[in-house]
Enzyme design. Structure first.
Site, PDB file in Angstrom:
ATOM      1  N   GLU A  28       0.484  -0.915  -0.375  1.00 31.42           N
ATOM      2  CA  GLU A  28       0.324  -0.039   0.004  1.00 31.42           C
ATOM      3  C   GLU A  28       0.999   1.653  -0.231  1.00 31.42           C
ATOM      4  OE1 GLU A  28      -2.509   0.449   3.491  1.00 31.42           O
ATOM      5  OE2 GLU A  28      -3.696  -1.575   3.005  1.00 31.42           O
ATOM      6  N   ARG A  59      18.262  16.627 -10.429  1.00 27.98           N
ATOM      7  CA  ARG A  59      16.943  17.577 -10.764  1.00 27.98           C
ATOM      8  C   ARG A  59      16.608  17.993  -9.448  1.00 27.98           C
ATOM      9  NH1 ARG A  59      13.391  15.182 -14.580  1.00 27.98           N
ATOM     10  NH2 ARG A  59      14.065  13.271 -16.012  1.00 27.98           N
ATOM     11  N   HIS A  62      14.387  22.161  -6.343  1.00 28.63           N
ATOM     12  CA  HIS A  62      13.440  23.395  -7.100  1.00 28.63           C
ATOM     13  C   HIS A  62      11.835  23.723  -5.829  1.00 28.63           C
ATOM     14  CE1 HIS A  62      13.762  20.811 -11.022  1.00 28.63           C
ATOM     15  NE2 HIS A  62      15.170  22.464 -10.376  1.00 28.63           N
ATOM     16  N   LYS A  72       5.195  18.079  -1.807  1.00 31.82           N
ATOM     17  CA  LYS A  72       4.749  16.468  -2.148  1.00 31.82           C
ATOM     18  C   LYS A  72       5.799  15.144  -1.131  1.00 31.82           C
ATOM     19  CE  LYS A  72       7.786  19.739  -5.316  1.00 31.82           C
ATOM     20  NZ  LYS A  72       9.207  20.037  -5.731  1.00 31.82           N
ATOM     21  N   TYR A 132       5.899  10.769  -8.017  1.00 31.77           N
ATOM     22  CA  TYR A 132       5.420  11.751  -6.446  1.00 31.77           C
ATOM     23  C   TYR A 132       3.613  12.317  -6.648  1.00 31.77           C
ATOM     24  CZ  TYR A 132       7.645  15.237  -9.517  1.00 31.77           C
ATOM     25  OH  TYR A 132       8.638  16.008 -10.118  1.00 31.77           O
ATOM     26  N   ASP A 170      18.842  23.914 -14.230  1.00 29.67           N
ATOM     27  CA  ASP A 170      19.744  23.541 -12.869  1.00 29.67           C
ATOM     28  C   ASP A 170      20.870  23.916 -12.739  1.00 29.67           C
ATOM     29  OD1 ASP A 170      17.369  21.102 -12.301  1.00 29.67           O
ATOM     30  OD2 ASP A 170      16.565  23.317 -11.858  1.00 29.67           O
TER      31      ASP A 170
HETATM   32  C1  LIG Z   1       7.209  19.680 -12.988  1.00 30.70           C
HETATM   33  C2  LIG Z   1       6.371  19.492 -14.287  1.00 30.70           C
HETATM   34  C3  LIG Z   1       6.916  19.447 -15.074  1.00 30.70           C
HETATM   35  N1  LIG Z   1       6.665  19.104 -16.246  1.00 30.70           N
HETATM   36  C4  LIG Z   1       7.179  19.446 -17.800  1.00 30.70           C
HETATM   37  C5  LIG Z   1       7.739  20.315 -17.945  1.00 30.70           C
HETATM   38  C6  LIG Z   1       9.124  20.707 -18.432  1.00 30.70           C
HETATM   39  O1  LIG Z   1       8.894  20.485 -20.365  1.00 30.70           O
HETATM   40  C7  LIG Z   1       9.103  18.944 -18.541  1.00 30.70           C
HETATM   41  C8  LIG Z   1      10.200  18.766 -17.546  1.00 30.70           C
HETATM   42  O2  LIG Z   1      10.156  19.651 -16.297  1.00 30.70           O
HETATM   43  P1  LIG Z   1      11.193  19.676 -15.893  1.00 30.70           P
HETATM   44  O3  LIG Z   1      12.424  19.634 -16.984  1.00 30.70           O
HETATM   45  O4  LIG Z   1      11.356  20.800 -14.888  1.00 30.70           O
HETATM   46  O5  LIG Z   1      11.537  19.180 -14.521  1.00 30.70           O
HETATM   47  P2  LIG Z   1      12.268  18.097 -13.551  1.00 30.70           P
HETATM   48  O6  LIG Z   1      13.674  18.812 -13.189  1.00 30.70           O
HETATM   49  O7  LIG Z   1      11.979  16.933 -12.896  1.00 30.70           O
HETATM   50  O8  LIG Z   1      11.040  19.443 -12.527  1.00 30.70           O
HETATM   51  C9  LIG Z   1      10.625  18.622 -10.724  1.00 30.70           C
HETATM   52  O9  LIG Z   1      12.227  18.172 -10.483  1.00 30.70           O
HETATM   53  C10 LIG Z   1      11.944  18.119  -8.696  1.00 30.70           C
HETATM   54  C11 LIG Z   1      12.263  16.988  -8.078  1.00 30.70           C
HETATM   55  C12 LIG Z   1      10.508  18.305  -8.330  1.00 30.70           C
HETATM   56  O10 LIG Z   1      10.664  18.259  -7.103  1.00 30.70           O
HETATM   57  C13 LIG Z   1      10.120  19.078  -8.958  1.00 30.70           C
HETATM   58  O11 LIG Z   1       8.633  18.004  -8.977  1.00 30.70           O
HETATM   59  C14 LIG Z   1      10.008  19.529 -10.458  1.00 30.70           C
HETATM   60  O12 LIG Z   1      10.733  20.763 -10.776  1.00 30.70           O
HETATM   61  O13 LIG Z   1       8.602  18.666 -17.953  1.00 30.70           O
HETATM   62  C15 LIG Z   1       5.074  19.252 -16.731  1.00 30.70           C
HETATM   63  O14 LIG Z   1       4.220  19.478 -17.629  1.00 30.70           O
HETATM   64  N2  LIG Z   1       4.798  19.552 -15.174  1.00 30.70           N
HETATM   65  C16 LIG Z   1       4.935  19.677 -14.333  1.00 30.70           C
HETATM   66  O15 LIG Z   1       4.207  18.936 -13.262  1.00 30.70           O
END
Ligand SMILES: Cc1cn([C@H]2C[C@H](O)[C@@H](COP(=O)(O)OP(=O)(O)O[C@H]3O[C@H](C)C(=O)[C@H](O)[C@H]3O)O2)c(=O)[nH]c1=O
Length: 191
Positions: A28, A59, A62, A72, A132, A170
């Site tokens: 669960e 990643r 953020h 989260k 998440y 980043d």
């Molecule tokens: C976060 C997010 C992103 N996107 C799209 C935007 C970009 O086209 C693509 C990758 O986004 P990003 O580079 O921001 O993804 P991560 O680097 O994994 O970002 C996450 O990384 C860390 C670990 C976090 O805690 C956050 O939840 C989030 O910022 O997914 C979406 O469509 N919806 C979303 O909720």
């Protein structure tokens, strides 16, 4: 399912019970009742996310500004990460402090990262599927970050920097002390 407060008490580690048998396992992964009973306040997750990364991908860190700040509930389906939450609540006694924990597909451990924290993880296994729940929708205009290697935070990512792989975004995140938005965030956060 056990709940344990981390060194920053609002950040909670959850360990679900894994039921193994000759077929495999059942677990669960979320129980709203148990979660809110421990938390003591309501959280309504509205979006599930999943990302897949290879070894060394980092990643983060953020967060989203109010009114789209997100809490989260993070976990690993397969692989291993070091997961990190940084307290960025203006006025918090642990402002700028962090909690880190290994989450992996075997221990099924989860971390609850409340609103007011920056979040990130680095992949320690060959590959990793990370998933998440968040309690506010994605709002790109409110998406903000802090540098993973901000010397004032002193985060030990447990992996040599040469192996790290970050998005361009980043690699350009500001240091916490240069995050002017944050103070706006802080004001909004407490509003
Ligand atoms: C976060 C997010 C992103 N996107 C799209 C935007 C970009 O086209 C693509 C990758 O986004 P990003 O580079 O921001 O993804 P991560 O680097 O994994 O970002 C996450 O990384 C860390 C670990 C976090 O805690 C956050 O939840 C989030 O910022 O997914 C979406 O469509 N919806 C979303 O909720």
């Amino acid at each position: 399912m056990t709940f344990t407060r981390s060194a920053i008490p609002d950040v909670i580690i959850i360990e679900p019970k894994v039921h193994g048998d000759e077929r495999g396992y059942f677990v669960e992964t979320f129980r709203h009742d148990k979660f809110e009973n421990f938390l003591g306040y309501k959280v309504n997750f509205c979006q599930d996310n999943e990302s897949r990364s290879h070894h060394g991908v980092l990643r983060g860190l953020h967060y989203q500004l109010a009114p789209y700040a997100q809490s989260k509930l993070v976990r690993v389906i397969d692989g291993r990460v070091l997961d990190v939450a940084v307290d960025i609540r203006v006025g918090s006694p642990t402002f700028g402090k962090y909690v880190s924990v290994e989450l992996n597909g075997k221990n099924k451990k989860q971390m609850f990262v409340p609103r007011g924290f920056a979040h990130g993880f680095v992949v320690l296994s060959e590959t990793c599927t990370f998933t998440y729940k968040v309690d506010n929708y994605y709002a790109p205009e409110c998406d903000r970050g802090i540098s993973f290697n901000d010397s004032n935070l002193g985060i030990d990512w447990q992996i040599t920097s040469e192996l790290l792989h970050l998005s361009v975004k980043d690699t350009k995140q500001p240091k916490l002390e240069d995050t002017l938005d944050l103070f706006e965030y802080g004001r909004n956060y407490y509003a």
